[in-house]
Design a protein around this motif. Structure first.
Motif, PDB file in Angstrom:
ATOM      1  N   PRO A 259     -44.081  32.990  53.383  1.00 46.13           N
ATOM      2  CA  PRO A 259     -43.629  34.255  52.782  1.00 46.13           C
ATOM      3  C   PRO A 259     -43.988  35.453  53.657  1.00 46.13           C
ATOM      4  O   PRO A 259     -45.075  35.515  54.237  1.00 46.13           O
ATOM      5  N   ARG A 260     -43.066  36.404  53.735  1.00 48.91           N
ATOM      6  CA  ARG A 260     -43.283  37.664  54.442  1.00 48.91           C
ATOM      7  C   ARG A 260     -42.721  38.789  53.579  1.00 48.91           C
ATOM      8  O   ARG A 260     -41.679  39.334  53.869  1.00 48.91           O
ATOM      9  N   GLY A 261     -43.421  39.081  52.467  1.00 50.78           N
ATOM     10  CA  GLY A 261     -42.912  40.077  51.534  1.00 50.78           C
ATOM     11  C   GLY A 261     -41.617  39.618  50.902  1.00 50.78           C
ATOM     12  O   GLY A 261     -41.572  38.569  50.267  1.00 50.78           O
ATOM     13  N   SER A 264     -38.772  35.298  54.180  1.00 48.87           N
ATOM     14  CA  SER A 264     -39.544  34.085  54.447  1.00 48.87           C
ATOM     15  C   SER A 264     -39.237  33.594  55.854  1.00 48.87           C
ATOM     16  O   SER A 264     -38.104  33.720  56.335  1.00 48.87           O
ATOM     17  N   ARG A 351     -42.786  36.961  41.983  1.00 51.83           N
ATOM     18  CA  ARG A 351     -44.233  36.996  41.818  1.00 51.83           C
ATOM     19  C   ARG A 351     -44.922  36.856  43.171  1.00 51.83           C
ATOM     20  O   ARG A 351     -45.898  37.535  43.475  1.00 51.83           O
ATOM     21  N   GLY A 352     -44.384  35.957  44.000  1.00 53.09           N
ATOM     22  CA  GLY A 352     -44.973  35.780  45.319  1.00 53.09           C
ATOM     23  C   GLY A 352     -44.747  36.975  46.226  1.00 53.09           C
ATOM     24  O   GLY A 352     -45.556  37.262  47.102  1.00 53.09           O
ATOM     25  N   ALA A 353     -43.637  37.682  46.017  1.00 52.63           N
ATOM     26  CA  ALA A 353     -43.289  38.807  46.887  1.00 52.63           C
ATOM     27  C   ALA A 353     -44.009  40.095  46.504  1.00 52.63           C
ATOM     28  O   ALA A 353     -44.341  40.898  47.379  1.00 52.63           O
ATOM     29  N   VAL A 354     -44.248  40.301  45.200  1.00 47.37           N
ATOM     30  CA  VAL A 354     -44.790  41.597  44.765  1.00 47.37           C
ATOM     31  C   VAL A 354     -46.309  41.626  44.730  1.00 47.37           C
ATOM     32  O   VAL A 354     -46.910  42.689  44.533  1.00 47.37           O
ATOM     33  N   GLY A 355     -46.938  40.467  44.904  1.00 46.85           N
ATOM     34  CA  GLY A 355     -48.401  40.435  44.914  1.00 46.85           C
ATOM     35  C   GLY A 355     -48.995  40.830  43.571  1.00 46.85           C
ATOM     36  O   GLY A 355     -48.639  40.280  42.531  1.00 46.85           O
ATOM     37  N   ASP A 356     -49.882  41.832  43.580  1.00 46.64           N
ATOM     38  CA  ASP A 356     -50.564  42.257  42.362  1.00 46.64           C
ATOM     39  C   ASP A 356     -49.783  43.294  41.561  1.00 46.64           C
ATOM     40  O   ASP A 356     -50.240  43.750  40.513  1.00 46.64           O
ATOM     41  N   SER A 357     -48.612  43.686  42.038  1.00 46.77           N
ATOM     42  CA  SER A 357     -47.810  44.671  41.311  1.00 46.77           C
ATOM     43  C   SER A 357     -47.250  44.074  40.025  1.00 46.77           C
ATOM     44  O   SER A 357     -47.098  42.855  39.907  1.00 46.77           O
TER      45      SER A 357
END
Length: 466
Positions: A259-261, A264, A351-357
């Motif tokens: 993943p890169r934001g 991928s 979920r994987g892209a936004v992190g803790d947001s």
């Protein structure tokens, strides 16, 4: 190479010409020189773009829209028998052609690649179309969504390859005879047309039976697709079957997804060679789509190393985790997901892209029959979001079913611990969401209906300070 207009399509009239599938066929015919006409329920950018190609587009359905010189009236399975234009066609003795037959006629004489599956076919078809175009092969294509670059869902090219999205919902994909077929997954959906998995498999087997002799079947890692591969292998020994996935039994093996934001980095090993490229959307399922596109193109004779590099040119397709904009520090993304498997995949990708947001979802169920059968699973999928707003069911072509409402979804979501807000008044949703969102949040509008229209309205409310 065949690219002429079939005689029956010289002066076609499309009922519902603004639809994703219908507009693509109309666009290609117009480019080939046909006198295209049609009607749609409302004005749209699609209608305007077709007029720019020389097509006559009426807004509203009326018997008078069908000219006496019409050579064929093209319909989809969504058109009801009492449509006034369909009735008029019968009075005039004009042949009625299903859109799948029209598309099959356009593919005649070309090297066709047909992409099927319960989920992911629009994205995979788009990736392949963009990559082949990037390589200068000038393909024709017909896709169920607008590509981010060209902004269109179809193109008439002068090359020998035609890439088409193959729709299983009404069995119409059985009309095609591709050189290469892709089946990403096989899962029970479209409950108004399929009563069981046995019927689903029979339909996909009929599709695979039409692959040209000596052709190829590319299948995804989903168990339903692998089961189809086993059945097809037992029935035909003339086909090359290519299994795509992360497992050791895969012929096109995905060895890395980094993943890169919102992108991928993907690595695929095919025929002993390693190919690395960037996928412009997040999530493992989109990486699998790209690997399937790579395998399909390779089996059609395209150099896989060049194709892998060209896949990087893909920048997205409308409604597949498409960024709609940002306001007040909130990004709004649009998703076409409407089946629980698709919903879960896109939510996990986000979920994987936004992190803790925080991830806020605006979900619109699509079809009463689908909600009746899968409403509980939809609700469970929404538990992956931090909060959700659920609209009333978008009926599309269906009439209401007794007792089938969005409550089937919201009740299941709350049971799964989700924070859910009921929103029977669609007009109130932009205000509701703008009031919930705070800087750093992501809002995902999700569904196959007109929920996509809400993204710009949410952005406008956010920009105005809610």
């Amino acid at each position: 190479m065949a690219s002429a207009v079939p005689a029956a399509m010289e002066r076609p009239h499309f009922i519902g010409i603004g639809g994703a599938g219908m507009s693509g066929i109309a666009r290609i015919l117009a480019r080939r020189g046909a006198e295209v006409a049609g009607s749609d329920a409302r004005e749209s950018e699609t209608a305007a773009s077709l007029r720019a190609l020389g097509a006559t587009v009426h807004i509203g359905h009326a018997a008078g829209n069908v000219a006496a010189a019409t050579t064929a009236v093209v319909v989809s399975s969504a058109i009801r028998a009492d449509n006034p234009e369909l009735v008029r066609a019968a009075e005039l003795g004009v042949p009625v052609v299903h859109r799948s037959d029209a598309l099959a006629a356009l593919m005649g004489g070309l090297r066709s690649i047909a992409v099927a599956g319960t989920h992911g076919k629009t994205t995979t078809t788009s990736m392949l179309a963009v990559a082949l175009t990037e390589l200068g092969l000038d393909p024709s294509y017909a896709i169920g969504g607008d590509l981010a670059g060209p902004g269109t869902n179809a193109r008439h090219g002068e090359g020998e390859v035609f890439v088409a999205e193959a729709d299983e919902s009404d069995r119409s994909f059985q009309k095609y005879d591709p050189e290469v077929a892709v089946v990403l997954n096989v899962e029970l959906d479209h409950h108004a047309n399929y009563a069981s998995m046995d019927e689903i498999y029979e339909s996909f087997e009929a599709f695979a039976a039409k692959i040209r002799p000596g052709g190829a079947l590319v299948v995804g890692e989903h168990e339903g697709a692998r089961e189809l591969a086993r059945r097809v292998a037992a029935a035909r020994d003339d086909l090359t079957i290519v299994r795509v996935g992360e497992g050791a039994d895969s012929d096109a093996r995905i060895t890395a997804v980094q993943p890169r934001g919102m992108t991928s980095e993907v690595t695929v090993v095919l025929d002993g060679a390693e190919h690395a490229f960037t996928v412009s959307v997040p999530g493992r399922h989109y990486a699998h789509n790209a690997a399937a596109a790579l395998a399909a193109g390779a089996r059609a004779g395209v150099d896989p190393s060049a194709l892998a590099k060209a896949l990087t040119a893909y920048t997205g397709v409308g409604r597949r985790l498409q960024l709609k904009g940002e306001a007040a520090g909130v990004q709004v993304i649009d998703s076409y997901a409407h089946h629980p498997t698709e919903m879960t995949a896109d939510l996990e990708a986000m979920r994987g892209a936004v992190g803790d947001s925080r991830l806020l979802v605006v979900f619109q169920p699509h079809l009463f029959s689908r909600t009746q059968e899968l409403g509980a699973e939809m609700g469970q999928a929404l538990a992956l979001a931090d909060a959700s707003v659920v609209l009333d069911i978008y009926p599309a072509r269906e009439d209401p079913l007794p007792g089938v409402t969005s409550a089937l979804i919201t009740d299941a979501a709350r049971t799964a611990g989700a924070d859910v807000t009921d929103a029977p008044d669609k007009a109130a949703v932009p205000g509701i969401v703008a009031g919930m969102a705070r800087p750093g949040d992501f809002v995902l509008t999700m569904g196959a209906g007109d929920v996509t229209d809400l993204g710009p309205l949410v952005l406008a409310r956010l920009a105005d300070g809610a």
